[in-house]
Design an enzyme around this catalytic site. Structure first.
Site, PDB file in Angstrom:
ATOM      1  N   CYS A 138       0.802  -1.233   0.000  1.00 47.95           N
ATOM      2  CA  CYS A 138       0.000   0.000   0.000  1.00 47.95           C
ATOM      3  C   CYS A 138       0.833   1.281   0.000  1.00 47.95           C
ATOM      4  O   CYS A 138       0.295   2.371  -0.152  1.00 47.95           O
ATOM      5  CB  CYS A 138      -0.968  -0.022   1.177  1.00 47.95           C
ATOM      6  SG  CYS A 138      -1.974  -1.513   1.193  1.00 47.95           S
ATOM      7  N   HIS A 167      -3.427   6.971   1.452  1.00 49.40           N
ATOM      8  CA  HIS A 167      -3.859   5.620   1.089  1.00 49.40           C
ATOM      9  C   HIS A 167      -5.196   5.352   1.786  1.00 49.40           C
ATOM     10  O   HIS A 167      -5.356   5.612   2.977  1.00 49.40           O
ATOM     11  CB  HIS A 167      -2.796   4.608   1.526  1.00 49.40           C
ATOM     12  CG  HIS A 167      -3.285   3.215   1.520  1.00 49.40           C
ATOM     13  ND1 HIS A 167      -3.918   2.662   0.421  1.00 49.40           N
ATOM     14  CD2 HIS A 167      -3.276   2.250   2.480  1.00 49.40           C
ATOM     15  CE1 HIS A 167      -4.266   1.428   0.714  1.00 49.40           C
ATOM     16  NE2 HIS A 167      -3.896   1.148   1.956  1.00 49.40           N
ATOM     17  N   ASN A 217     -10.176  -0.839   0.356  1.00 48.38           N
ATOM     18  CA  ASN A 217      -8.727  -0.632   0.268  1.00 48.38           C
ATOM     19  C   ASN A 217      -8.217  -1.313  -1.001  1.00 48.38           C
ATOM     20  O   ASN A 217      -8.250  -2.534  -1.107  1.00 48.38           O
ATOM     21  CB  ASN A 217      -8.088  -1.243   1.527  1.00 48.38           C
ATOM     22  CG  ASN A 217      -6.577  -1.177   1.528  1.00 48.38           C
ATOM     23  OD1 ASN A 217      -5.945  -0.949   0.514  1.00 48.38           O
ATOM     24  ND2 ASN A 217      -5.993  -1.401   2.696  1.00 48.38           N
TER      25      ASN A 217
HETATM   26  N1  COA Z   1     -17.722  -8.043  11.840  1.00 48.43           N
HETATM   27  C1  COA Z   1     -18.165  -8.117  13.119  1.00 48.43           C
HETATM   28  N2  COA Z   1     -17.347  -8.244  14.164  1.00 48.43           N
HETATM   29  C2  COA Z   1     -16.026  -8.323  13.903  1.00 48.43           C
HETATM   30  C3  COA Z   1     -15.496  -8.248  12.609  1.00 48.43           C
HETATM   31  C4  COA Z   1     -16.405  -8.107  11.547  1.00 48.43           C
HETATM   32  N3  COA Z   1     -16.005  -8.037  10.280  1.00 48.43           N
HETATM   33  N4  COA Z   1     -14.158  -8.334  12.674  1.00 48.43           N
HETATM   34  C5  COA Z   1     -13.838  -8.452  13.978  1.00 48.43           C
HETATM   35  N5  COA Z   1     -14.977  -8.456  14.725  1.00 48.43           N
HETATM   36  C6  COA Z   1     -15.110  -8.540  16.172  1.00 48.43           C
HETATM   37  C7  COA Z   1     -13.923  -9.223  16.819  1.00 48.43           C
HETATM   38  O1  COA Z   1     -14.086 -10.627  16.847  1.00 48.43           O
HETATM   39  C8  COA Z   1     -13.967  -8.627  18.210  1.00 48.43           C
HETATM   40  O2  COA Z   1     -14.962  -9.267  18.964  1.00 48.43           O
HETATM   41  P1  COA Z   1     -14.736  -9.552  20.520  1.00 48.43           P
HETATM   42  O3  COA Z   1     -14.598  -8.187  21.147  1.00 48.43           O
HETATM   43  O4  COA Z   1     -15.974 -10.288  20.890  1.00 48.43           O
HETATM   44  O5  COA Z   1     -13.481 -10.354  20.602  1.00 48.43           O
HETATM   45  C9  COA Z   1     -14.444  -7.197  17.967  1.00 48.43           C
HETATM   46  O6  COA Z   1     -15.119  -7.220  16.691  1.00 48.43           O
HETATM   47  C10 COA Z   1     -13.322  -6.195  17.906  1.00 48.43           C
HETATM   48  O7  COA Z   1     -12.292  -6.727  17.063  1.00 48.43           O
HETATM   49  P2  COA Z   1     -11.031  -5.890  16.672  1.00 48.43           P
HETATM   50  O8  COA Z   1     -10.118  -6.721  15.844  1.00 48.43           O
HETATM   51  O9  COA Z   1     -10.499  -5.267  17.934  1.00 48.43           O
HETATM   52  O10 COA Z   1     -11.717  -4.765  15.786  1.00 48.43           O
HETATM   53  P3  COA Z   1     -11.104  -3.401  15.322  1.00 48.43           P
HETATM   54  O11 COA Z   1     -11.865  -2.304  15.881  1.00 48.43           O
HETATM   55  O12 COA Z   1      -9.613  -3.394  15.492  1.00 48.43           O
HETATM   56  O13 COA Z   1     -11.432  -3.450  13.774  1.00 48.43           O
HETATM   57  C11 COA Z   1     -10.254  -3.739  11.714  1.00 48.43           C
HETATM   58  C12 COA Z   1     -10.843  -4.442  12.951  1.00 48.43           C
HETATM   59  C13 COA Z   1      -9.606  -4.793  10.843  1.00 48.43           C
HETATM   60  C14 COA Z   1     -11.404  -3.072  10.973  1.00 48.43           C
HETATM   61  C15 COA Z   1      -9.233  -2.686  12.208  1.00 48.43           C
HETATM   62  O14 COA Z   1      -8.330  -3.256  13.108  1.00 48.43           O
HETATM   63  C16 COA Z   1      -8.470  -2.061  11.069  1.00 48.43           C
HETATM   64  O15 COA Z   1      -9.023  -1.458  10.194  1.00 48.43           O
HETATM   65  N6  COA Z   1      -7.107  -2.193  11.091  1.00 48.43           N
HETATM   66  C17 COA Z   1      -6.277  -1.648  10.057  1.00 48.43           C
HETATM   67  C18 COA Z   1      -6.306  -2.584   8.900  1.00 48.43           C
HETATM   68  C19 COA Z   1      -5.763  -1.970   7.655  1.00 48.43           C
HETATM   69  O16 COA Z   1      -6.049  -0.860   7.339  1.00 48.43           O
HETATM   70  N7  COA Z   1      -4.991  -2.758   6.932  1.00 48.43           N
HETATM   71  C20 COA Z   1      -4.424  -2.394   5.698  1.00 48.43           C
HETATM   72  C21 COA Z   1      -3.363  -1.396   5.880  1.00 48.43           C
HETATM   73  S1  COA Z   1      -2.613  -1.043   4.385  1.00 48.43           S
END
Ligand code: COA
Length: 340
Positions: free
Chosen positions: A111, A265, A295
């Site tokens: 990215c 990005h 993304n």
């Molecule tokens: N739908 C519903 N619930 C979900 C889920 C989904 N798609 N994905 C995760 N969860 C749940 C998890 O299981 C967790 O449940 P729990 O509290 O019962 O354990 C809860 O939601 C929180 O999970 P978490 O991983 O802490 O969520 P988050 O707020 O960090 O969001 C992302 C997850 C992936 C959206 C976030 O971390 C993110 O955007 N990270 C950056 C990723 C990125 O941009 N990558 C590319 C970079 S180039």
């Protein structure tokens, strides 16, 4: 010698999957995805490939720049999702365009790829090696997506964007004369690479030859798909992106007041908002289209640039910051002066 962007183009597949479609594959909801990421839908390839999208985006950029394929000296494709290992996507694009005089190669930095490809082209042009460059970001991330993993499959989409760069003028003149005088700032931290990985492409399983998409049934080994520690990547982005933007501004003695737009990005709405907050800059300076495309890795910055260009949102002399971040880990920022 310096260089300026003189045309942009993009290609977006017409087939879309909205959050309700994703909720039929994994346990999630439209509300959760919108709230945590800002994404509402993503465009997914059908007949298209990374190369066909790159070629079409490039054609549109050349038309916008009024540059003929034969005038192109350098084609640089940033991608992590090329159709084949060799020949490189850039050579395939050359063939499609008939850009017979171009030197062609690919660049792989996920990215951050478009920012690094832009910097690479700029260095060649500013150094007088080439005069005209096509810089393309093109991705078919749907082929690398594990459609059973709700932590990743909600995020990504497919598409391509391109920019034509031309060498011009000497040093900075009144009113600005392109991007050359601005030095980029880029970083890498290979020790944190495990945060976002993909062992090999799913095409190895013969999907491309069969002309079909990957699907949950095709999954044989999860490491063939993107795997991510979402929270680690999130924390990395909200810390490093404002930092590197601060570095590039101070290195070039440009103040935030002089920046019209930050073209980040497009990974997650919350990341963009956090960067704006840390820089104490208004959200109006942070255009977003991730709600429509998700993304698209190295395609996201040039797709957004092209949309804004076509909407007439840029004016000559405006300064923009391009900032990318992602797997590697890699991150970087460049200042672009719009001069069309
Ligand atoms: N739908 C519903 N619930 C979900 C889920 C989904 N798609 N994905 C995760 N969860 C749940 C998890 O299981 C967790 O449940 P729990 O509290 O019962 O354990 C809860 O939601 C929180 O999970 P978490 O991983 O802490 O969520 P988050 O707020 O960090 O969001 C992302 C997850 C992936 C959206 C976030 O971390 C993110 O955007 N990270 C950056 C990723 C990125 O941009 N990558 C590319 C970079 S180039």
């Amino acid at each position: 010698m310096t260089a300026t962007i003189c045309g942009t183009g993009s290609y977006i597949p017409s087939y879309t999957m909205d959050n309700h479609d994703i909720a039929r594959l994994v346990e999630t909801s439209d509300e959760w995805i919108r709230e945590r990421t800002g994404v509402a839908r993503r465009h997914i390839i059908r007949e298209e490939t990374t190369v066909s999208m790159a070629a079409e985006a490039a054609r549109r950029a050349l038309k916008d720049a009024d540059v003929l394929p034969e005038e192109v000296d350098l084609i640089l494709v940033s991608t992590i999702s090329s159709n084949v290992i060799i020949p490189c996507a850039a050579c395939e694009v050359q063939k499609e365009l008939g850009a017979v005089n171009a030197t062609c190669f690919d660049l792989s930095a996920a990215c951050t790829g478009f920012v690094l490809a832009y910097n690479t082209a700029l260095a060649y042009l500013a150094g007088g090696v080439y005069r005209t460059a096509l810089v393309i970001g093109s991705e078919s991330l749907s082929n690398l997506t594990n459609w059973k993993d709700r932590g990743t499959c909600i995020l990504f989409g497919d598409g391509a964007g391109a920019a034509v760069l031309r060498a011009c003028g000497g040093q900075k003149e009144a009113g600005g004369s392109g991007a050359g005088p601005y030095l980029p700032v880029t970083h890498s931290d290979g020790s944190k690479g495990a945060a976002l990985t993909c062992k090999s492409r799913h095409d190895f399983n013969g999907l491309a030859e069969e002309g079909r998409q990957s699907s949950p049934e095709d999954m044989t080994d999860e490491s063939h798909y993107m795997q991510m520690d979402g929270q680690a990547v999130f924390k990395f982005a909200v810390k490093r992106v404002p930092e590197v933007i601060g570095e590039v501004l101070s290195l070039n003695r440009v103040s935030t007041d002089e920046i019209s737009y930050y073209i980040l990005h497009q990974a997650n709405k919350r990341i963009v908002e956090a960067v704006a907050k840390r820089l104490a800059e208004p959200m109006e300076k942070f255009p977003m289209n991730l709600q429509e495309y998700g993304n698209t890795s190295s395609a996201s910055i040039p797709i957004l640039l092209d949309e804004m260009n076509r909407e007439g949102r840029f004016a000559a002399g405006q300064k923009l910051v391009l900032a990318g971040f992602g797997a590697g880990l890699t991150w970087g920022a460049s200042i672009v002066e719009w001069n069309r």
